[in-house]
Motif scaffolding. Structure first.
Motif, PDB file in Angstrom:
ATOM      1  N   PRO A  57       0.855  -1.192   0.000  1.00  0.00           N
ATOM      2  CA  PRO A  57       0.000   0.000   0.000  1.00  0.00           C
ATOM      3  C   PRO A  57       0.893   1.244   0.000  1.00  0.00           C
ATOM      4  O   PRO A  57       1.859   1.329   0.754  1.00  0.00           O
ATOM      5  CB  PRO A  57      -0.777  -0.122   1.311  1.00  0.00           C
ATOM      6  N   TYR A  58       0.584   2.183  -0.886  1.00  0.00           N
ATOM      7  CA  TYR A  58       1.394   3.402  -0.988  1.00  0.00           C
ATOM      8  C   TYR A  58       0.519   4.540  -1.488  1.00  0.00           C
ATOM      9  O   TYR A  58      -0.085   4.437  -2.555  1.00  0.00           O
ATOM     10  CB  TYR A  58       2.568   3.166  -1.944  1.00  0.00           C
ATOM     11  N   GLN A  59       0.438   5.586  -0.711  1.00  0.00           N
ATOM     12  CA  GLN A  59      -0.330   6.785  -1.033  1.00  0.00           C
ATOM     13  C   GLN A  59      -1.764   6.459  -1.456  1.00  0.00           C
ATOM     14  O   GLN A  59      -2.265   6.944  -2.466  1.00  0.00           O
ATOM     15  CB  GLN A  59       0.380   7.600  -2.107  1.00  0.00           C
ATOM     16  N   GLY A  60      -2.421   5.618  -0.690  1.00  0.00           N
ATOM     17  CA  GLY A  60      -3.824   5.305  -0.910  1.00  0.00           C
ATOM     18  C   GLY A  60      -4.121   4.324  -2.033  1.00  0.00           C
ATOM     19  O   GLY A  60      -5.273   4.158  -2.418  1.00  0.00           O
ATOM     20  N   ARG A  61      -3.103   3.691  -2.569  1.00  0.00           N
ATOM     21  CA  ARG A  61      -3.322   2.688  -3.628  1.00  0.00           C
ATOM     22  C   ARG A  61      -2.357   1.526  -3.437  1.00  0.00           C
ATOM     23  O   ARG A  61      -1.454   1.592  -2.615  1.00  0.00           O
ATOM     24  CB  ARG A  61      -3.149   3.313  -5.012  1.00  0.00           C
TER      25      ARG A  61
END
Length: 125
Positions: A57-61
């Motif tokens: 998961p990274y920056q909401g995606r």
């Protein structure tokens, strides 16, 4: 985001200079259980290799980091799948352990197996 020197050195192995922020995010989440989602797509009949895909998961995606991990661990990546040689042990653990060893500074390099992100990950079904 402040980038640690040891992270920048590991990120230099990757082709994309923007990956340094992702590697710092991976380092910052080393104590997060189920941080990595790993999809073991196939295992060779001999059991001596497998192909896998890794995301976080990274920056909401959900971000596919297969190429980044392949670059750092020096594994070949073809068609979005990383080829990992080895058998007789948990090769997903081995890949994550080697990733954190590459990202770690000298003081904790030998303790990377204790990070929750290495020991507790999600296998995609």
């Amino acid at each position: 985001m402040k980038i640690n020197k040891h992270i920048a050195a590991a990120a230099a192995k990757s082709d994309n200079t923007h990956n340094v922020e992702v590697f710092q995010h991976i380092w910052n989440n080393r104590e997060t259980a189920d941080f990595f989602q790993v999809n073991v797509v196939s295992v060779a009949k001999s059991g001596a290799s497998r192909k896998m895909q890794i995301s976080i998961p990274y920056q909401g995606r959900i971000l596919d980091i297969t190429h980044m991990v392949g670059d750092v661990n020096e594994n070949k990546v073809k068609e979005g799948l990383m080829l990992v040689h080895g058998g007789g042990m948990d090769m997903v653990f081995s890949v994550l352990y080697n990733l954190y060893r590459a990202l770690a500074h000298k003081a904790v390099k030998e303790q990377t197996m204790r990070f929750k992100a290495v020991s507790f990950y999600k296998l995609a079904r």
